[in-house]
Write an enzyme that holds these catalytic residues in place. Structure first.
Site, PDB file in Angstrom:
ATOM      1  N   ALA A  74       0.702  -1.186   0.147  1.00 29.43           N
ATOM      2  CA  ALA A  74       0.010  -0.077   0.345  1.00 29.43           C
ATOM      3  C   ALA A  74       0.680   1.555  -0.223  1.00 29.43           C
ATOM      4  O   ALA A  74       2.161   1.475   0.724  1.00 29.43           O
ATOM      5  CB  ALA A  74      -0.561   0.245   1.142  1.00 29.43           C
ATOM      6  N   LYS A 125      12.316  12.290   3.509  1.00 20.89           N
ATOM      7  CA  LYS A 125      12.111  10.658   2.470  1.00 20.89           C
ATOM      8  C   LYS A 125      12.790  10.844   2.225  1.00 20.89           C
ATOM      9  O   LYS A 125      13.396  11.977   1.143  1.00 20.89           O
ATOM     10  CB  LYS A 125      10.903  11.162   2.375  1.00 20.89           C
ATOM     11  CG  LYS A 125       9.370  10.944   1.045  1.00 20.89           C
ATOM     12  CD  LYS A 125       8.085  11.101   1.425  1.00 20.89           C
ATOM     13  CE  LYS A 125       7.780  10.219   0.185  1.00 20.89           C
ATOM     14  NZ  LYS A 125       7.898   8.569   0.052  1.00 20.89           N
ATOM     15  N   PHE A 184      -1.337   3.847   4.029  1.00 28.53           N
ATOM     16  CA  PHE A 184      -1.718   2.733   5.407  1.00 28.53           C
ATOM     17  C   PHE A 184      -2.814   3.706   6.009  1.00 28.53           C
ATOM     18  O   PHE A 184      -3.531   2.924   6.769  1.00 28.53           O
ATOM     19  CB  PHE A 184      -0.544   2.087   6.209  1.00 28.53           C
ATOM     20  CG  PHE A 184      -0.710   1.107   5.825  1.00 28.53           C
ATOM     21  CD1 PHE A 184      -1.327  -0.615   5.818  1.00 28.53           C
ATOM     22  CD2 PHE A 184       0.924   0.240   4.938  1.00 28.53           C
ATOM     23  CE1 PHE A 184      -0.637  -1.719   5.124  1.00 28.53           C
ATOM     24  CE2 PHE A 184       1.495  -1.018   3.831  1.00 28.53           C
ATOM     25  CZ  PHE A 184       0.796  -1.931   4.046  1.00 28.53           C
ATOM     26  N   HIS A 198       6.425  16.188   2.579  1.00 27.84           N
ATOM     27  CA  HIS A 198       6.744  15.739   2.946  1.00 27.84           C
ATOM     28  C   HIS A 198       8.190  15.772   4.749  1.00 27.84           C
ATOM     29  O   HIS A 198       8.412  16.932   3.564  1.00 27.84           O
ATOM     30  CB  HIS A 198       6.956  14.216   2.748  1.00 27.84           C
ATOM     31  CG  HIS A 198       6.247  12.818   2.354  1.00 27.84           C
ATOM     32  ND1 HIS A 198       5.484  13.668   1.404  1.00 27.84           N
ATOM     33  CD2 HIS A 198       5.665  11.814   2.806  1.00 27.84           C
ATOM     34  CE1 HIS A 198       4.432  12.525   1.077  1.00 27.84           C
ATOM     35  NE2 HIS A 198       4.432  11.288   1.964  1.00 27.84           N
ATOM     36  N   GLY A 220       4.698   7.534  -3.773  1.00 28.20           N
ATOM     37  CA  GLY A 220       3.628   6.588  -4.128  1.00 28.20           C
ATOM     38  C   GLY A 220       2.139   7.515  -3.318  1.00 28.20           C
ATOM     39  O   GLY A 220       1.668   6.738  -4.774  1.00 28.20           O
ATOM     40  N   THR A 221       1.694   7.887  -2.436  1.00 30.81           N
ATOM     41  CA  THR A 221       0.269   8.594  -2.855  1.00 30.81           C
ATOM     42  C   THR A 221       0.134   9.184  -3.937  1.00 30.81           C
ATOM     43  O   THR A 221      -0.937   9.516  -4.223  1.00 30.81           O
ATOM     44  CB  THR A 221       0.076   9.318  -1.278  1.00 30.81           C
ATOM     45  OG1 THR A 221       0.792   7.822   0.026  1.00 30.81           O
ATOM     46  CG2 THR A 221      -1.290   9.234  -1.244  1.00 30.81           C
TER      47      THR A 221
HETATM   48  P1  NAP Z   1      13.268   5.438   8.393  1.00 31.66           P
HETATM   49  O1  NAP Z   1      13.006   6.270   9.834  1.00 31.66           O
HETATM   50  O2  NAP Z   1      14.566   5.410   7.132  1.00 31.66           O
HETATM   51  O3  NAP Z   1      13.308   4.155   8.266  1.00 31.66           O
HETATM   52  C1  NAP Z   1      13.629   2.875   7.633  1.00 31.66           C
HETATM   53  C2  NAP Z   1      14.854   1.908   8.164  1.00 31.66           C
HETATM   54  O4  NAP Z   1      14.884   0.804   7.568  1.00 31.66           O
HETATM   55  C3  NAP Z   1      15.903   2.522   8.906  1.00 31.66           C
HETATM   56  O5  NAP Z   1      15.798   2.314   9.818  1.00 31.66           O
HETATM   57  C4  NAP Z   1      16.814   2.048   8.195  1.00 31.66           C
HETATM   58  O6  NAP Z   1      17.875   1.508   8.583  1.00 31.66           O
HETATM   59  C5  NAP Z   1      16.245   0.362   7.430  1.00 31.66           C
HETATM   60  N1  NAP Z   1      17.027  -0.530   6.574  1.00 31.66           N
HETATM   61  C6  NAP Z   1      16.747   0.329   5.093  1.00 31.66           C
HETATM   62  N2  NAP Z   1      17.638  -0.900   4.377  1.00 31.66           N
HETATM   63  C7  NAP Z   1      17.197  -1.861   5.389  1.00 31.66           C
HETATM   64  C8  NAP Z   1      17.177  -3.187   5.443  1.00 31.66           C
HETATM   65  N3  NAP Z   1      17.695  -3.981   3.955  1.00 31.66           N
HETATM   66  N4  NAP Z   1      16.628  -4.699   6.038  1.00 31.66           N
HETATM   67  C9  NAP Z   1      16.324  -4.008   7.198  1.00 31.66           C
HETATM   68  N5  NAP Z   1      16.440  -2.912   7.462  1.00 31.66           N
HETATM   69  C10 NAP Z   1      16.591  -1.905   6.784  1.00 31.66           C
HETATM   70  O7  NAP Z   1      11.764   5.439   6.850  1.00 31.66           O
HETATM   71  P2  NAP Z   1      10.754   4.943   7.735  1.00 31.66           P
HETATM   72  O8  NAP Z   1      10.011   7.365   7.410  1.00 31.66           O
HETATM   73  O9  NAP Z   1      10.231   4.524   8.235  1.00 31.66           O
HETATM   74  O10 NAP Z   1      10.110   5.132   6.259  1.00 31.66           O
HETATM   75  C11 NAP Z   1       9.827   3.671   5.494  1.00 31.66           C
HETATM   76  C12 NAP Z   1       9.288   3.376   4.189  1.00 31.66           C
HETATM   77  O11 NAP Z   1       7.665   3.370   4.372  1.00 31.66           O
HETATM   78  C13 NAP Z   1      10.139   4.830   3.099  1.00 31.66           C
HETATM   79  O12 NAP Z   1       9.780   4.142   1.946  1.00 31.66           O
HETATM   80  C14 NAP Z   1       8.481   5.487   3.549  1.00 31.66           C
HETATM   81  O13 NAP Z   1       8.567   6.454   2.186  1.00 31.66           O
HETATM   82  C15 NAP Z   1       7.678   4.405   3.243  1.00 31.66           C
HETATM   83  N6  NAP Z   1       6.189   4.735   4.298  1.00 31.66           N
HETATM   84  C16 NAP Z   1       5.224   4.536   3.875  1.00 31.66           C
HETATM   85  C17 NAP Z   1       3.667   4.589   4.331  1.00 31.66           C
HETATM   86  C18 NAP Z   1       2.669   3.829   4.021  1.00 31.66           C
HETATM   87  O14 NAP Z   1       1.657   4.039   4.435  1.00 31.66           O
HETATM   88  N7  NAP Z   1       2.920   3.035   3.161  1.00 31.66           N
HETATM   89  C19 NAP Z   1       3.821   5.569   5.426  1.00 31.66           C
HETATM   90  C20 NAP Z   1       5.003   5.568   6.023  1.00 31.66           C
HETATM   91  C21 NAP Z   1       6.371   6.010   5.396  1.00 31.66           C
HETATM   92  P3  NAP Z   1      19.801   2.688   8.714  1.00 31.66           P
HETATM   93  O15 NAP Z   1      19.170   3.695   9.091  1.00 31.66           O
HETATM   94  O16 NAP Z   1      20.552   1.621   8.968  1.00 31.66           O
HETATM   95  O17 NAP Z   1      19.194   2.948   6.934  1.00 31.66           O
END
Ligand code: NAP
Length: 213
Positions: free
Chosen positions: A96, A130, A99, A126, A136-137
């Site tokens: 999604a 990011k 979410f 954002h 994506g939305t």
């Molecule tokens: P974030 O704070 O950068 O968190 C990403 C985490 O994933 C970091 O702790 C990172 O570690 C870790 N990571 C990177 N590569 C990895 C791997 N191969 N295996 C396991 N962990 C790994 O980002 P966020 O804001 O939480 O967002 C994460 C993603 O979700 C983004 O793509 C964002 O656009 C998306 N998102 C989606 C929604 C939705 O509703 N669909 C909502 C919010 C966010 P390091 O810091 O060590 O790199």
């Protein structure tokens, strides 16, 4: 369910991990570089980054483990690759772009408005860490209201996730806006996707919308 949470220390992951545990799930936190044994898990949840997500999902699917994916910005072609691999292993994968239920409603209302007010532009805002733009939305919304719809991306500290769809017609405008105030907004959608995973067909299902009717 026993769930491997990829990105457990991230901004979303660190909110999701305790929320999943509070709902009775058994969470294995997975961070970048961790050696992870997926055998015995019922699902993975991935909130990581665009370069990592496809590898994580394909590894899970290869071991017959379903996936719920929030990470956005997948490289072109990767969705098709994931869909083919998931169908081959008869495993459901749910992705999604958003979410948050309010965001899904914002997209629905925008699609409805576009039938009557075809001129529109999308402004998505954002937090400044990011990685991908446009969001994506925003791309999913453009797909609903008309490919080629202009998208303006803002990245600033202080923001979480916000989107306004601005319609214009002779003598009037209409704004449809959704604001995510905190990352708790994503928890109910992830819980719903996990609860519905075993009802989904093998292969890829995209969008919370598919689970809401
Ligand atoms: P974030 O704070 O950068 O968190 C990403 C985490 O994933 C970091 O702790 C990172 O570690 C870790 N990571 C990177 N590569 C990895 C791997 N191969 N295996 C396991 N962990 C790994 O980002 P966020 O804001 O939480 O967002 C994460 C993603 O979700 C983004 O793509 C964002 O656009 C998306 N998102 C989606 C929604 C939705 O509703 N669909 C909502 C919010 C966010 P390091 O810091 O060590 O790199």
């Amino acid at each position: 369910m026993k769930i491997a949470l990829f990105g457990a220390d991230g901004k979303v992951g660190s909110v999701l991990a305790p929320a999943l545990t509070a709902e009775g799930h058994d969470v294995t936190p997975v961070e970048l570089g961790d050696e992870v044994e997926l055998a015995g898990h019922d699902a993975i949840v991935d909130f990581t980054q665009p370069d990592a997500v496809a590898g994580n999902v394909l590894a899970a699917v290869g071991q017959g483990v379903p996936a719920v994916v929030g990470t956005t910005g997948l490289r072109p072609g990767r969705l098709e690759e994931i869909d083919a691999a998931a169908k081959q292993r008869a495993v459901p994968v749910f992705i999604a772009p958003n979410f948050a239920i309010g965001a899904v409603l914002m997209m629905r209302f925008a699609a409805d408005a576009a039938r009557f007010m075809p001129r529109a532009e999308i402004i998505e805002l954002h937090h400044d860490t990011k990685v991908d733009a446009p969001s994506g939305t925003a791309r999913a919304t453009a797909g609903l209201i008309g490919e080629g719809t202009a998208i303006h991306s803002v990245r600033l500290p202080g923001l979480v996730a916000h989107q306004e769809v601005l319609f214009g017609g002779p003598g009037q405008t209409l704004s449809i806006r959704h604001d995510t105030m905190s990352r708790e907004a994503f928890v109910p959608g992830v819980l719903l996707a996990l609860a519905r995973l075993d009802t989904l067909p093998p292969g890829l299902t995209v969008g919370l919308d598919a689970l809401l009717d």
